[in-house]
Structure formats: C-alpha cells, structure tokens
Design a protein around this motif. Sequence first.
Motif, PDB file in Angstrom:
ATOM      1  N   MET A   1       0.829  -1.200   0.000  1.00  0.00           N
ATOM      2  CA  MET A   1       0.000   0.000   0.000  1.00  0.00           C
ATOM      3  C   MET A   1       0.866   1.254   0.000  1.00  0.00           C
ATOM      4  SD  MET A   1      -3.090  -0.579  -0.343  1.00  0.00           S
ATOM      5  CE  MET A   1      -3.355   1.165  -0.229  1.00  0.00           C
ATOM      6  N   SER A   2       1.909   1.236   0.802  1.00  0.00           N
ATOM      7  CA  SER A   2       2.797   2.400   0.849  1.00  0.00           C
ATOM      8  C   SER A   2       3.475   2.623  -0.497  1.00  0.00           C
ATOM      9  CB  SER A   2       3.854   2.213   1.939  1.00  0.00           C
ATOM     10  OG  SER A   2       3.228   2.160   3.212  1.00  0.00           O
ATOM     11  N   GLU A   3       3.878   1.525  -1.170  1.00  0.00           N
ATOM     12  CA  GLU A   3       4.505   1.645  -2.491  1.00  0.00           C
ATOM     13  C   GLU A   3       3.532   2.240  -3.500  1.00  0.00           C
ATOM     14  OE1 GLU A   3       6.808  -1.611  -4.142  1.00  0.00           O
ATOM     15  OE2 GLU A   3       6.840  -2.550  -2.174  1.00  0.00           O
ATOM     16  N   ILE A   4       2.305   1.770  -3.474  1.00  0.00           N
ATOM     17  CA  ILE A   4       1.295   2.306  -4.393  1.00  0.00           C
ATOM     18  C   ILE A   4       1.120   3.802  -4.151  1.00  0.00           C
ATOM     19  CG2 ILE A   4      -1.153   2.261  -5.045  1.00  0.00           C
ATOM     20  CD1 ILE A   4      -1.163  -0.719  -4.319  1.00  0.00           C
ATOM     21  N   GLY A   5       1.028   4.174  -2.885  1.00  0.00           N
ATOM     22  CA  GLY A   5       0.844   5.582  -2.543  1.00  0.00           C
ATOM     23  C   GLY A   5       2.006   6.446  -3.006  1.00  0.00           C
ATOM     24  N   LEU A   6       3.230   5.988  -2.753  1.00  0.00           N
ATOM     25  CA  LEU A   6       4.399   6.776  -3.130  1.00  0.00           C
ATOM     26  C   LEU A   6       4.518   6.909  -4.651  1.00  0.00           C
ATOM     27  CD1 LEU A   6       7.066   5.459  -0.576  1.00  0.00           C
ATOM     28  CD2 LEU A   6       6.008   7.718  -0.641  1.00  0.00           C
ATOM     29  N   GLN A   7       4.233   5.813  -5.370  1.00  0.00           N
ATOM     30  CA  GLN A   7       4.379   5.859  -6.828  1.00  0.00           C
ATOM     31  C   GLN A   7       3.300   6.716  -7.479  1.00  0.00           C
ATOM     32  OE1 GLN A   7       5.208   2.144  -8.862  1.00  0.00           O
ATOM     33  NE2 GLN A   7       6.306   1.332  -7.102  1.00  0.00           N
ATOM     34  N   THR A   8       2.063   6.640  -6.996  1.00  0.00           N
ATOM     35  CA  THR A   8       0.996   7.435  -7.603  1.00  0.00           C
ATOM     36  C   THR A   8       1.028   8.890  -7.145  1.00  0.00           C
ATOM     37  OG1 THR A   8      -0.545   6.707  -5.859  1.00  0.00           O
ATOM     38  CG2 THR A   8      -0.557   5.470  -7.932  1.00  0.00           C
ATOM     39  N   LEU A   9       1.719   9.177  -6.065  1.00  0.00           N
ATOM     40  CA  LEU A   9       1.808  10.566  -5.608  1.00  0.00           C
ATOM     41  C   LEU A   9       2.623  11.421  -6.582  1.00  0.00           C
ATOM     42  CD1 LEU A   9       0.882  12.412  -3.337  1.00  0.00           C
ATOM     43  CD2 LEU A   9       2.997  11.887  -2.113  1.00  0.00           C
ATOM     44  N   THR A  10       3.431  10.767  -7.426  1.00  0.00           N
ATOM     45  CA  THR A  10       4.184  11.525  -8.432  1.00  0.00           C
ATOM     46  C   THR A  10       3.254  12.138  -9.479  1.00  0.00           C
ATOM     47  OG1 THR A  10       4.521   9.540  -9.796  1.00  0.00           O
ATOM     48  CG2 THR A  10       6.223  10.066  -8.161  1.00  0.00           C
ATOM     49  N   SER A  11       1.979  11.775  -9.458  1.00  0.00           N
ATOM     50  CA  SER A  11       1.008  12.362 -10.385  1.00  0.00           C
ATOM     51  C   SER A  11       0.943  13.877 -10.204  1.00  0.00           C
ATOM     52  CB  SER A  11      -0.382  11.755 -10.167  1.00  0.00           C
ATOM     53  OG  SER A  11      -0.847  12.034  -8.854  1.00  0.00           O
ATOM     54  N   TYR A  12       1.215  14.360  -8.989  1.00  0.00           N
ATOM     55  CA  TYR A  12       1.159  15.797  -8.726  1.00  0.00           C
ATOM     56  C   TYR A  12       2.123  16.542  -9.647  1.00  0.00           C
ATOM     57  CZ  TYR A  12       1.139  20.172  -6.060  1.00  0.00           C
ATOM     58  OH  TYR A  12       1.013  21.487  -5.691  1.00  0.00           O
ATOM     59  N   LYS A  13       3.346  16.067  -9.708  1.00  0.00           N
ATOM     60  CA  LYS A  13       4.353  16.690 -10.573  1.00  0.00           C
ATOM     61  C   LYS A  13       3.982  16.503 -12.041  1.00  0.00           C
ATOM     62  CE  LYS A  13       9.319  16.644 -11.610  1.00  0.00           C
ATOM     63  NZ  LYS A  13      10.630  16.019 -11.291  1.00  0.00           N
ATOM     64  N   TYR A  14       3.461  15.338 -12.371  1.00  0.00           N
ATOM     65  CA  TYR A  14       3.076  15.041 -13.759  1.00  0.00           C
ATOM     66  C   TYR A  14       2.010  16.008 -14.262  1.00  0.00           C
ATOM     67  CZ  TYR A  14       1.487  12.338 -17.796  1.00  0.00           C
ATOM     68  OH  TYR A  14       1.146  11.945 -19.062  1.00  0.00           O
ATOM     69  N   PHE A  15       0.972  16.240 -13.469  1.00  0.00           N
ATOM     70  CA  PHE A  15      -0.088  17.167 -13.865  1.00  0.00           C
ATOM     71  C   PHE A  15       0.442  18.588 -14.004  1.00  0.00           C
ATOM     72  CE2 PHE A  15      -3.089  13.885 -12.279  1.00  0.00           C
ATOM     73  CZ  PHE A  15      -3.892  13.813 -13.401  1.00  0.00           C
ATOM     74  N   ASN A  16       1.319  18.992 -13.084  1.00  0.00           N
ATOM     75  CA  ASN A  16       1.880  20.339 -13.163  1.00  0.00           C
ATOM     76  C   ASN A  16       2.679  20.534 -14.454  1.00  0.00           C
ATOM     77  OD1 ASN A  16       0.786  21.173 -10.757  1.00  0.00           O
ATOM     78  ND2 ASN A  16       2.632  20.842  -9.559  1.00  0.00           N
ATOM     79  N   GLU A  17       3.406  19.505 -14.882  1.00  0.00           N
ATOM     80  CA  GLU A  17       4.287  19.632 -16.037  1.00  0.00           C
ATOM     81  C   GLU A  17       3.575  19.447 -17.370  1.00  0.00           C
ATOM     82  OE1 GLU A  17       7.584  17.014 -15.671  1.00  0.00           O
ATOM     83  OE2 GLU A  17       8.515  18.108 -14.021  1.00  0.00           O
TER      84      GLU A  17
END
Length: 386
Positions: free
Chosen positions: A1-17
């Motif tokens: 669960m922690s891995e899923i959370g950490l990997q999908t949290l990079t979506s924040y940077k992806y949307f910004n860029e």
Amino acid sequence: MSEIGLQTLTSYKYFNEHAGPAGAYQGEIFGSLLDPLDDIRNAWRNRHVHLAANCTELGDKLNIAAWLYADQEKNNYEALNAHTQLLPFPHPESDPGDSKRPAVGAAELFGDPADYGHPEGIDYPPPESLPDDLAAVIADAAGWLGDIDDAIEALIGQSPLRQLVEPIGGNWNDLLRLGWTYRIAGEAMEKGGDVLAQGTVRVDEFWDGMAAAAYSEYATKQVAAMQWEGACGRVIQAVAERAAEEISNSIRVLVTKVREMIEKEFDLTSGARVVDFLSKKIPFAGAPYQLWRIWEILRTGYDLGMKLVDSIRTITDAFKEFLSLVASPTGHMNEQFEQKLAPITERIEDAKLLLDIKNTADASAVYEVPKDPYSLGTGDEPWADA
C-alpha cells in the motif's frame, strides 16, 4: 500500500508539467478552452493526490495492524507500543500507551512481512507533443489554391486562406497531447488500484474481525475510485482526439469548398494551368485584377466559414461540458453525461471504449471514495468479532 501511494503521488508533478495547455490558445473558440482545461487539471491533480494519500495512509495503518496482530495470544497493544517511536517534541496527546491503548508516535516497519503483491512500477511517461498542423491541413486541402494564395499574399500582404480559417485557428493538435496526458495519468492510477485489489483478495481469507471488515469496505471503495480514473482517462483521450479530428475536417471542408468556387470561375484545374497562371502566360490570368477577383471569391467563403465555426463551436461546447463533468463528477452524472457527449461520441464503435464511457458515466465510485483515513478502531475493537 505504501509503495502504491508513493508511486501514484508523483502524479502531482506530472499534472503540473504536462496537463496544462501548451502554446498560444488564440482565437475565440480555441481560447475558450483555457479555463475548462485549467479546471480539469486542478481537479484531477487534487483527486489523484487524495487517492495517493489514501494509499500511503492506509499502508501506515496496515503496518500498525501488523504489530497489533503480531502477538495474537495477548491481543493487546504491547507489541505495537514496543515498536513505536514517541513524538520527539511536546504534544498534548503524547502518550507511551499501555495494553489497552496505542502509543502516540510513528510505528516501525513490521519485520519480514508476508508478500501480498506490490506494484511493478507505475509509470508517468510524458505525452508526445505535436506541432501545429493548421498550415499542413490548409496546404493539403488547398492544393494549387495554396500557390495562388501565396501570390495574393505577395501582392497585397494578406493571406485570404489564413483570414478565412483564423476564427478556428489554433494548435488543435495540443488537444491530442492533453488527451494522452489524462489517459496516462488515469491508467497509472488504475494500475495502482488493480494491485490493491489483488492484494486485498489474497489477504482477505486470513484476516477477520472489525478492523478487517472496516478495511474490506475501505479498500473496495478505494479500488473502485482508482479504477474509475483509468476508464475516464481513456474517454478523455478519445474525446480530445475526436474533437481535434472534427475541427481539422471542418477546416479541410472549408478550404476545399472555396477552391471549388474558384475552379468554377477559372480554368485552373491542372498543374500546368496553375503554372501558366502564376507566370502570367495566360493572357487574362495572373494580372492583378484577376488576383483581386480571386481574393473576392475567397472572401465570399466567409459565410460558409461562419457556419463551420458554429459547427465547431458545438463540438467545443460539448467538449467543455464534458471537461466540466469529469473534473468534478458526482454520483448522479449518468443522466446528462451521454447526452452532452453525443456530438463527439455518436460514431464511436469500439466496444471497450463504449464500456469505458458507460463506466465513466457512473461516477458513483468517485462520489463514494473514502474521505477520512481508515480506522483500525481502539482498545479491543480491531480484533472484536474475529
């Protein structure tokens, strides 16, 4: 669960860029997409951050649960509290805990946990950027008319063809890039949901009690919300592609129609005749008067152009309505979704995409996503009824 959370949290940077409009969104129609595109980027970024945070927080709680269940004979908090680092600063809830209540602090990672599956890598590759193809569309549709347009522009300093399509100008290819952005982000979150679903099924038969029941309900809603993002992302990509295609086709129809109008007045239907025209080998053709006459004919295409603008506006209005719906979906979206989307989906025949449209229209998964953190319960609640 922690891995899923950490990997999908990079979506924040992806949307910004990548999820913002690129280049100039000029013109009335193209420019009208700026606000809706900003709104959906902000809404999707916030929603994906919430889903990722849910996963990370759930991972922390499951780590605590592992310590709680480590000593099943005692059924108390001693094991957890022995592996909890107390807060290093004064806190009103600071408490080392005892056999009936948890300590307040950060629990160590549980040693040698069972493997119930983990994400193999949730990726966010940048979408392909495409150049403005408006000039290519005009050139393709205009044929020999493009050469004449160049001659007129050299003579009077204006391009009639460009003026004709200016109201619908803009890099419509950027819609294709944005469509892929949302598909990539949606499928990344969906992939995380799939992994979570697989792990939940595998652990379910080994875990009972109130904490287990609360987890099952929480995970079911979390998985549904994460998987909905994949279907919605694919629909956004398909709709953006259809909108860009319809607009390019409208420009092509407009220019082709104007070319046909000129062909009726001048015998310029062969390449040789065009060359003669431009080199003034035909007595009447190539004279400034004739170029002005062609310019007048080009200008008569304005009415047709306005009709096509209205048609394109219908498409972009439907696209904006769609963006508004999927930016902040509710559990009651289905009634208006397919109706508002009809102008750009009515000819879709792909069975998988039609299923995605149906699943996107039923936004109850997003509406019911857990808003509060998962709770194990306190005291004897976690293993009650086990």
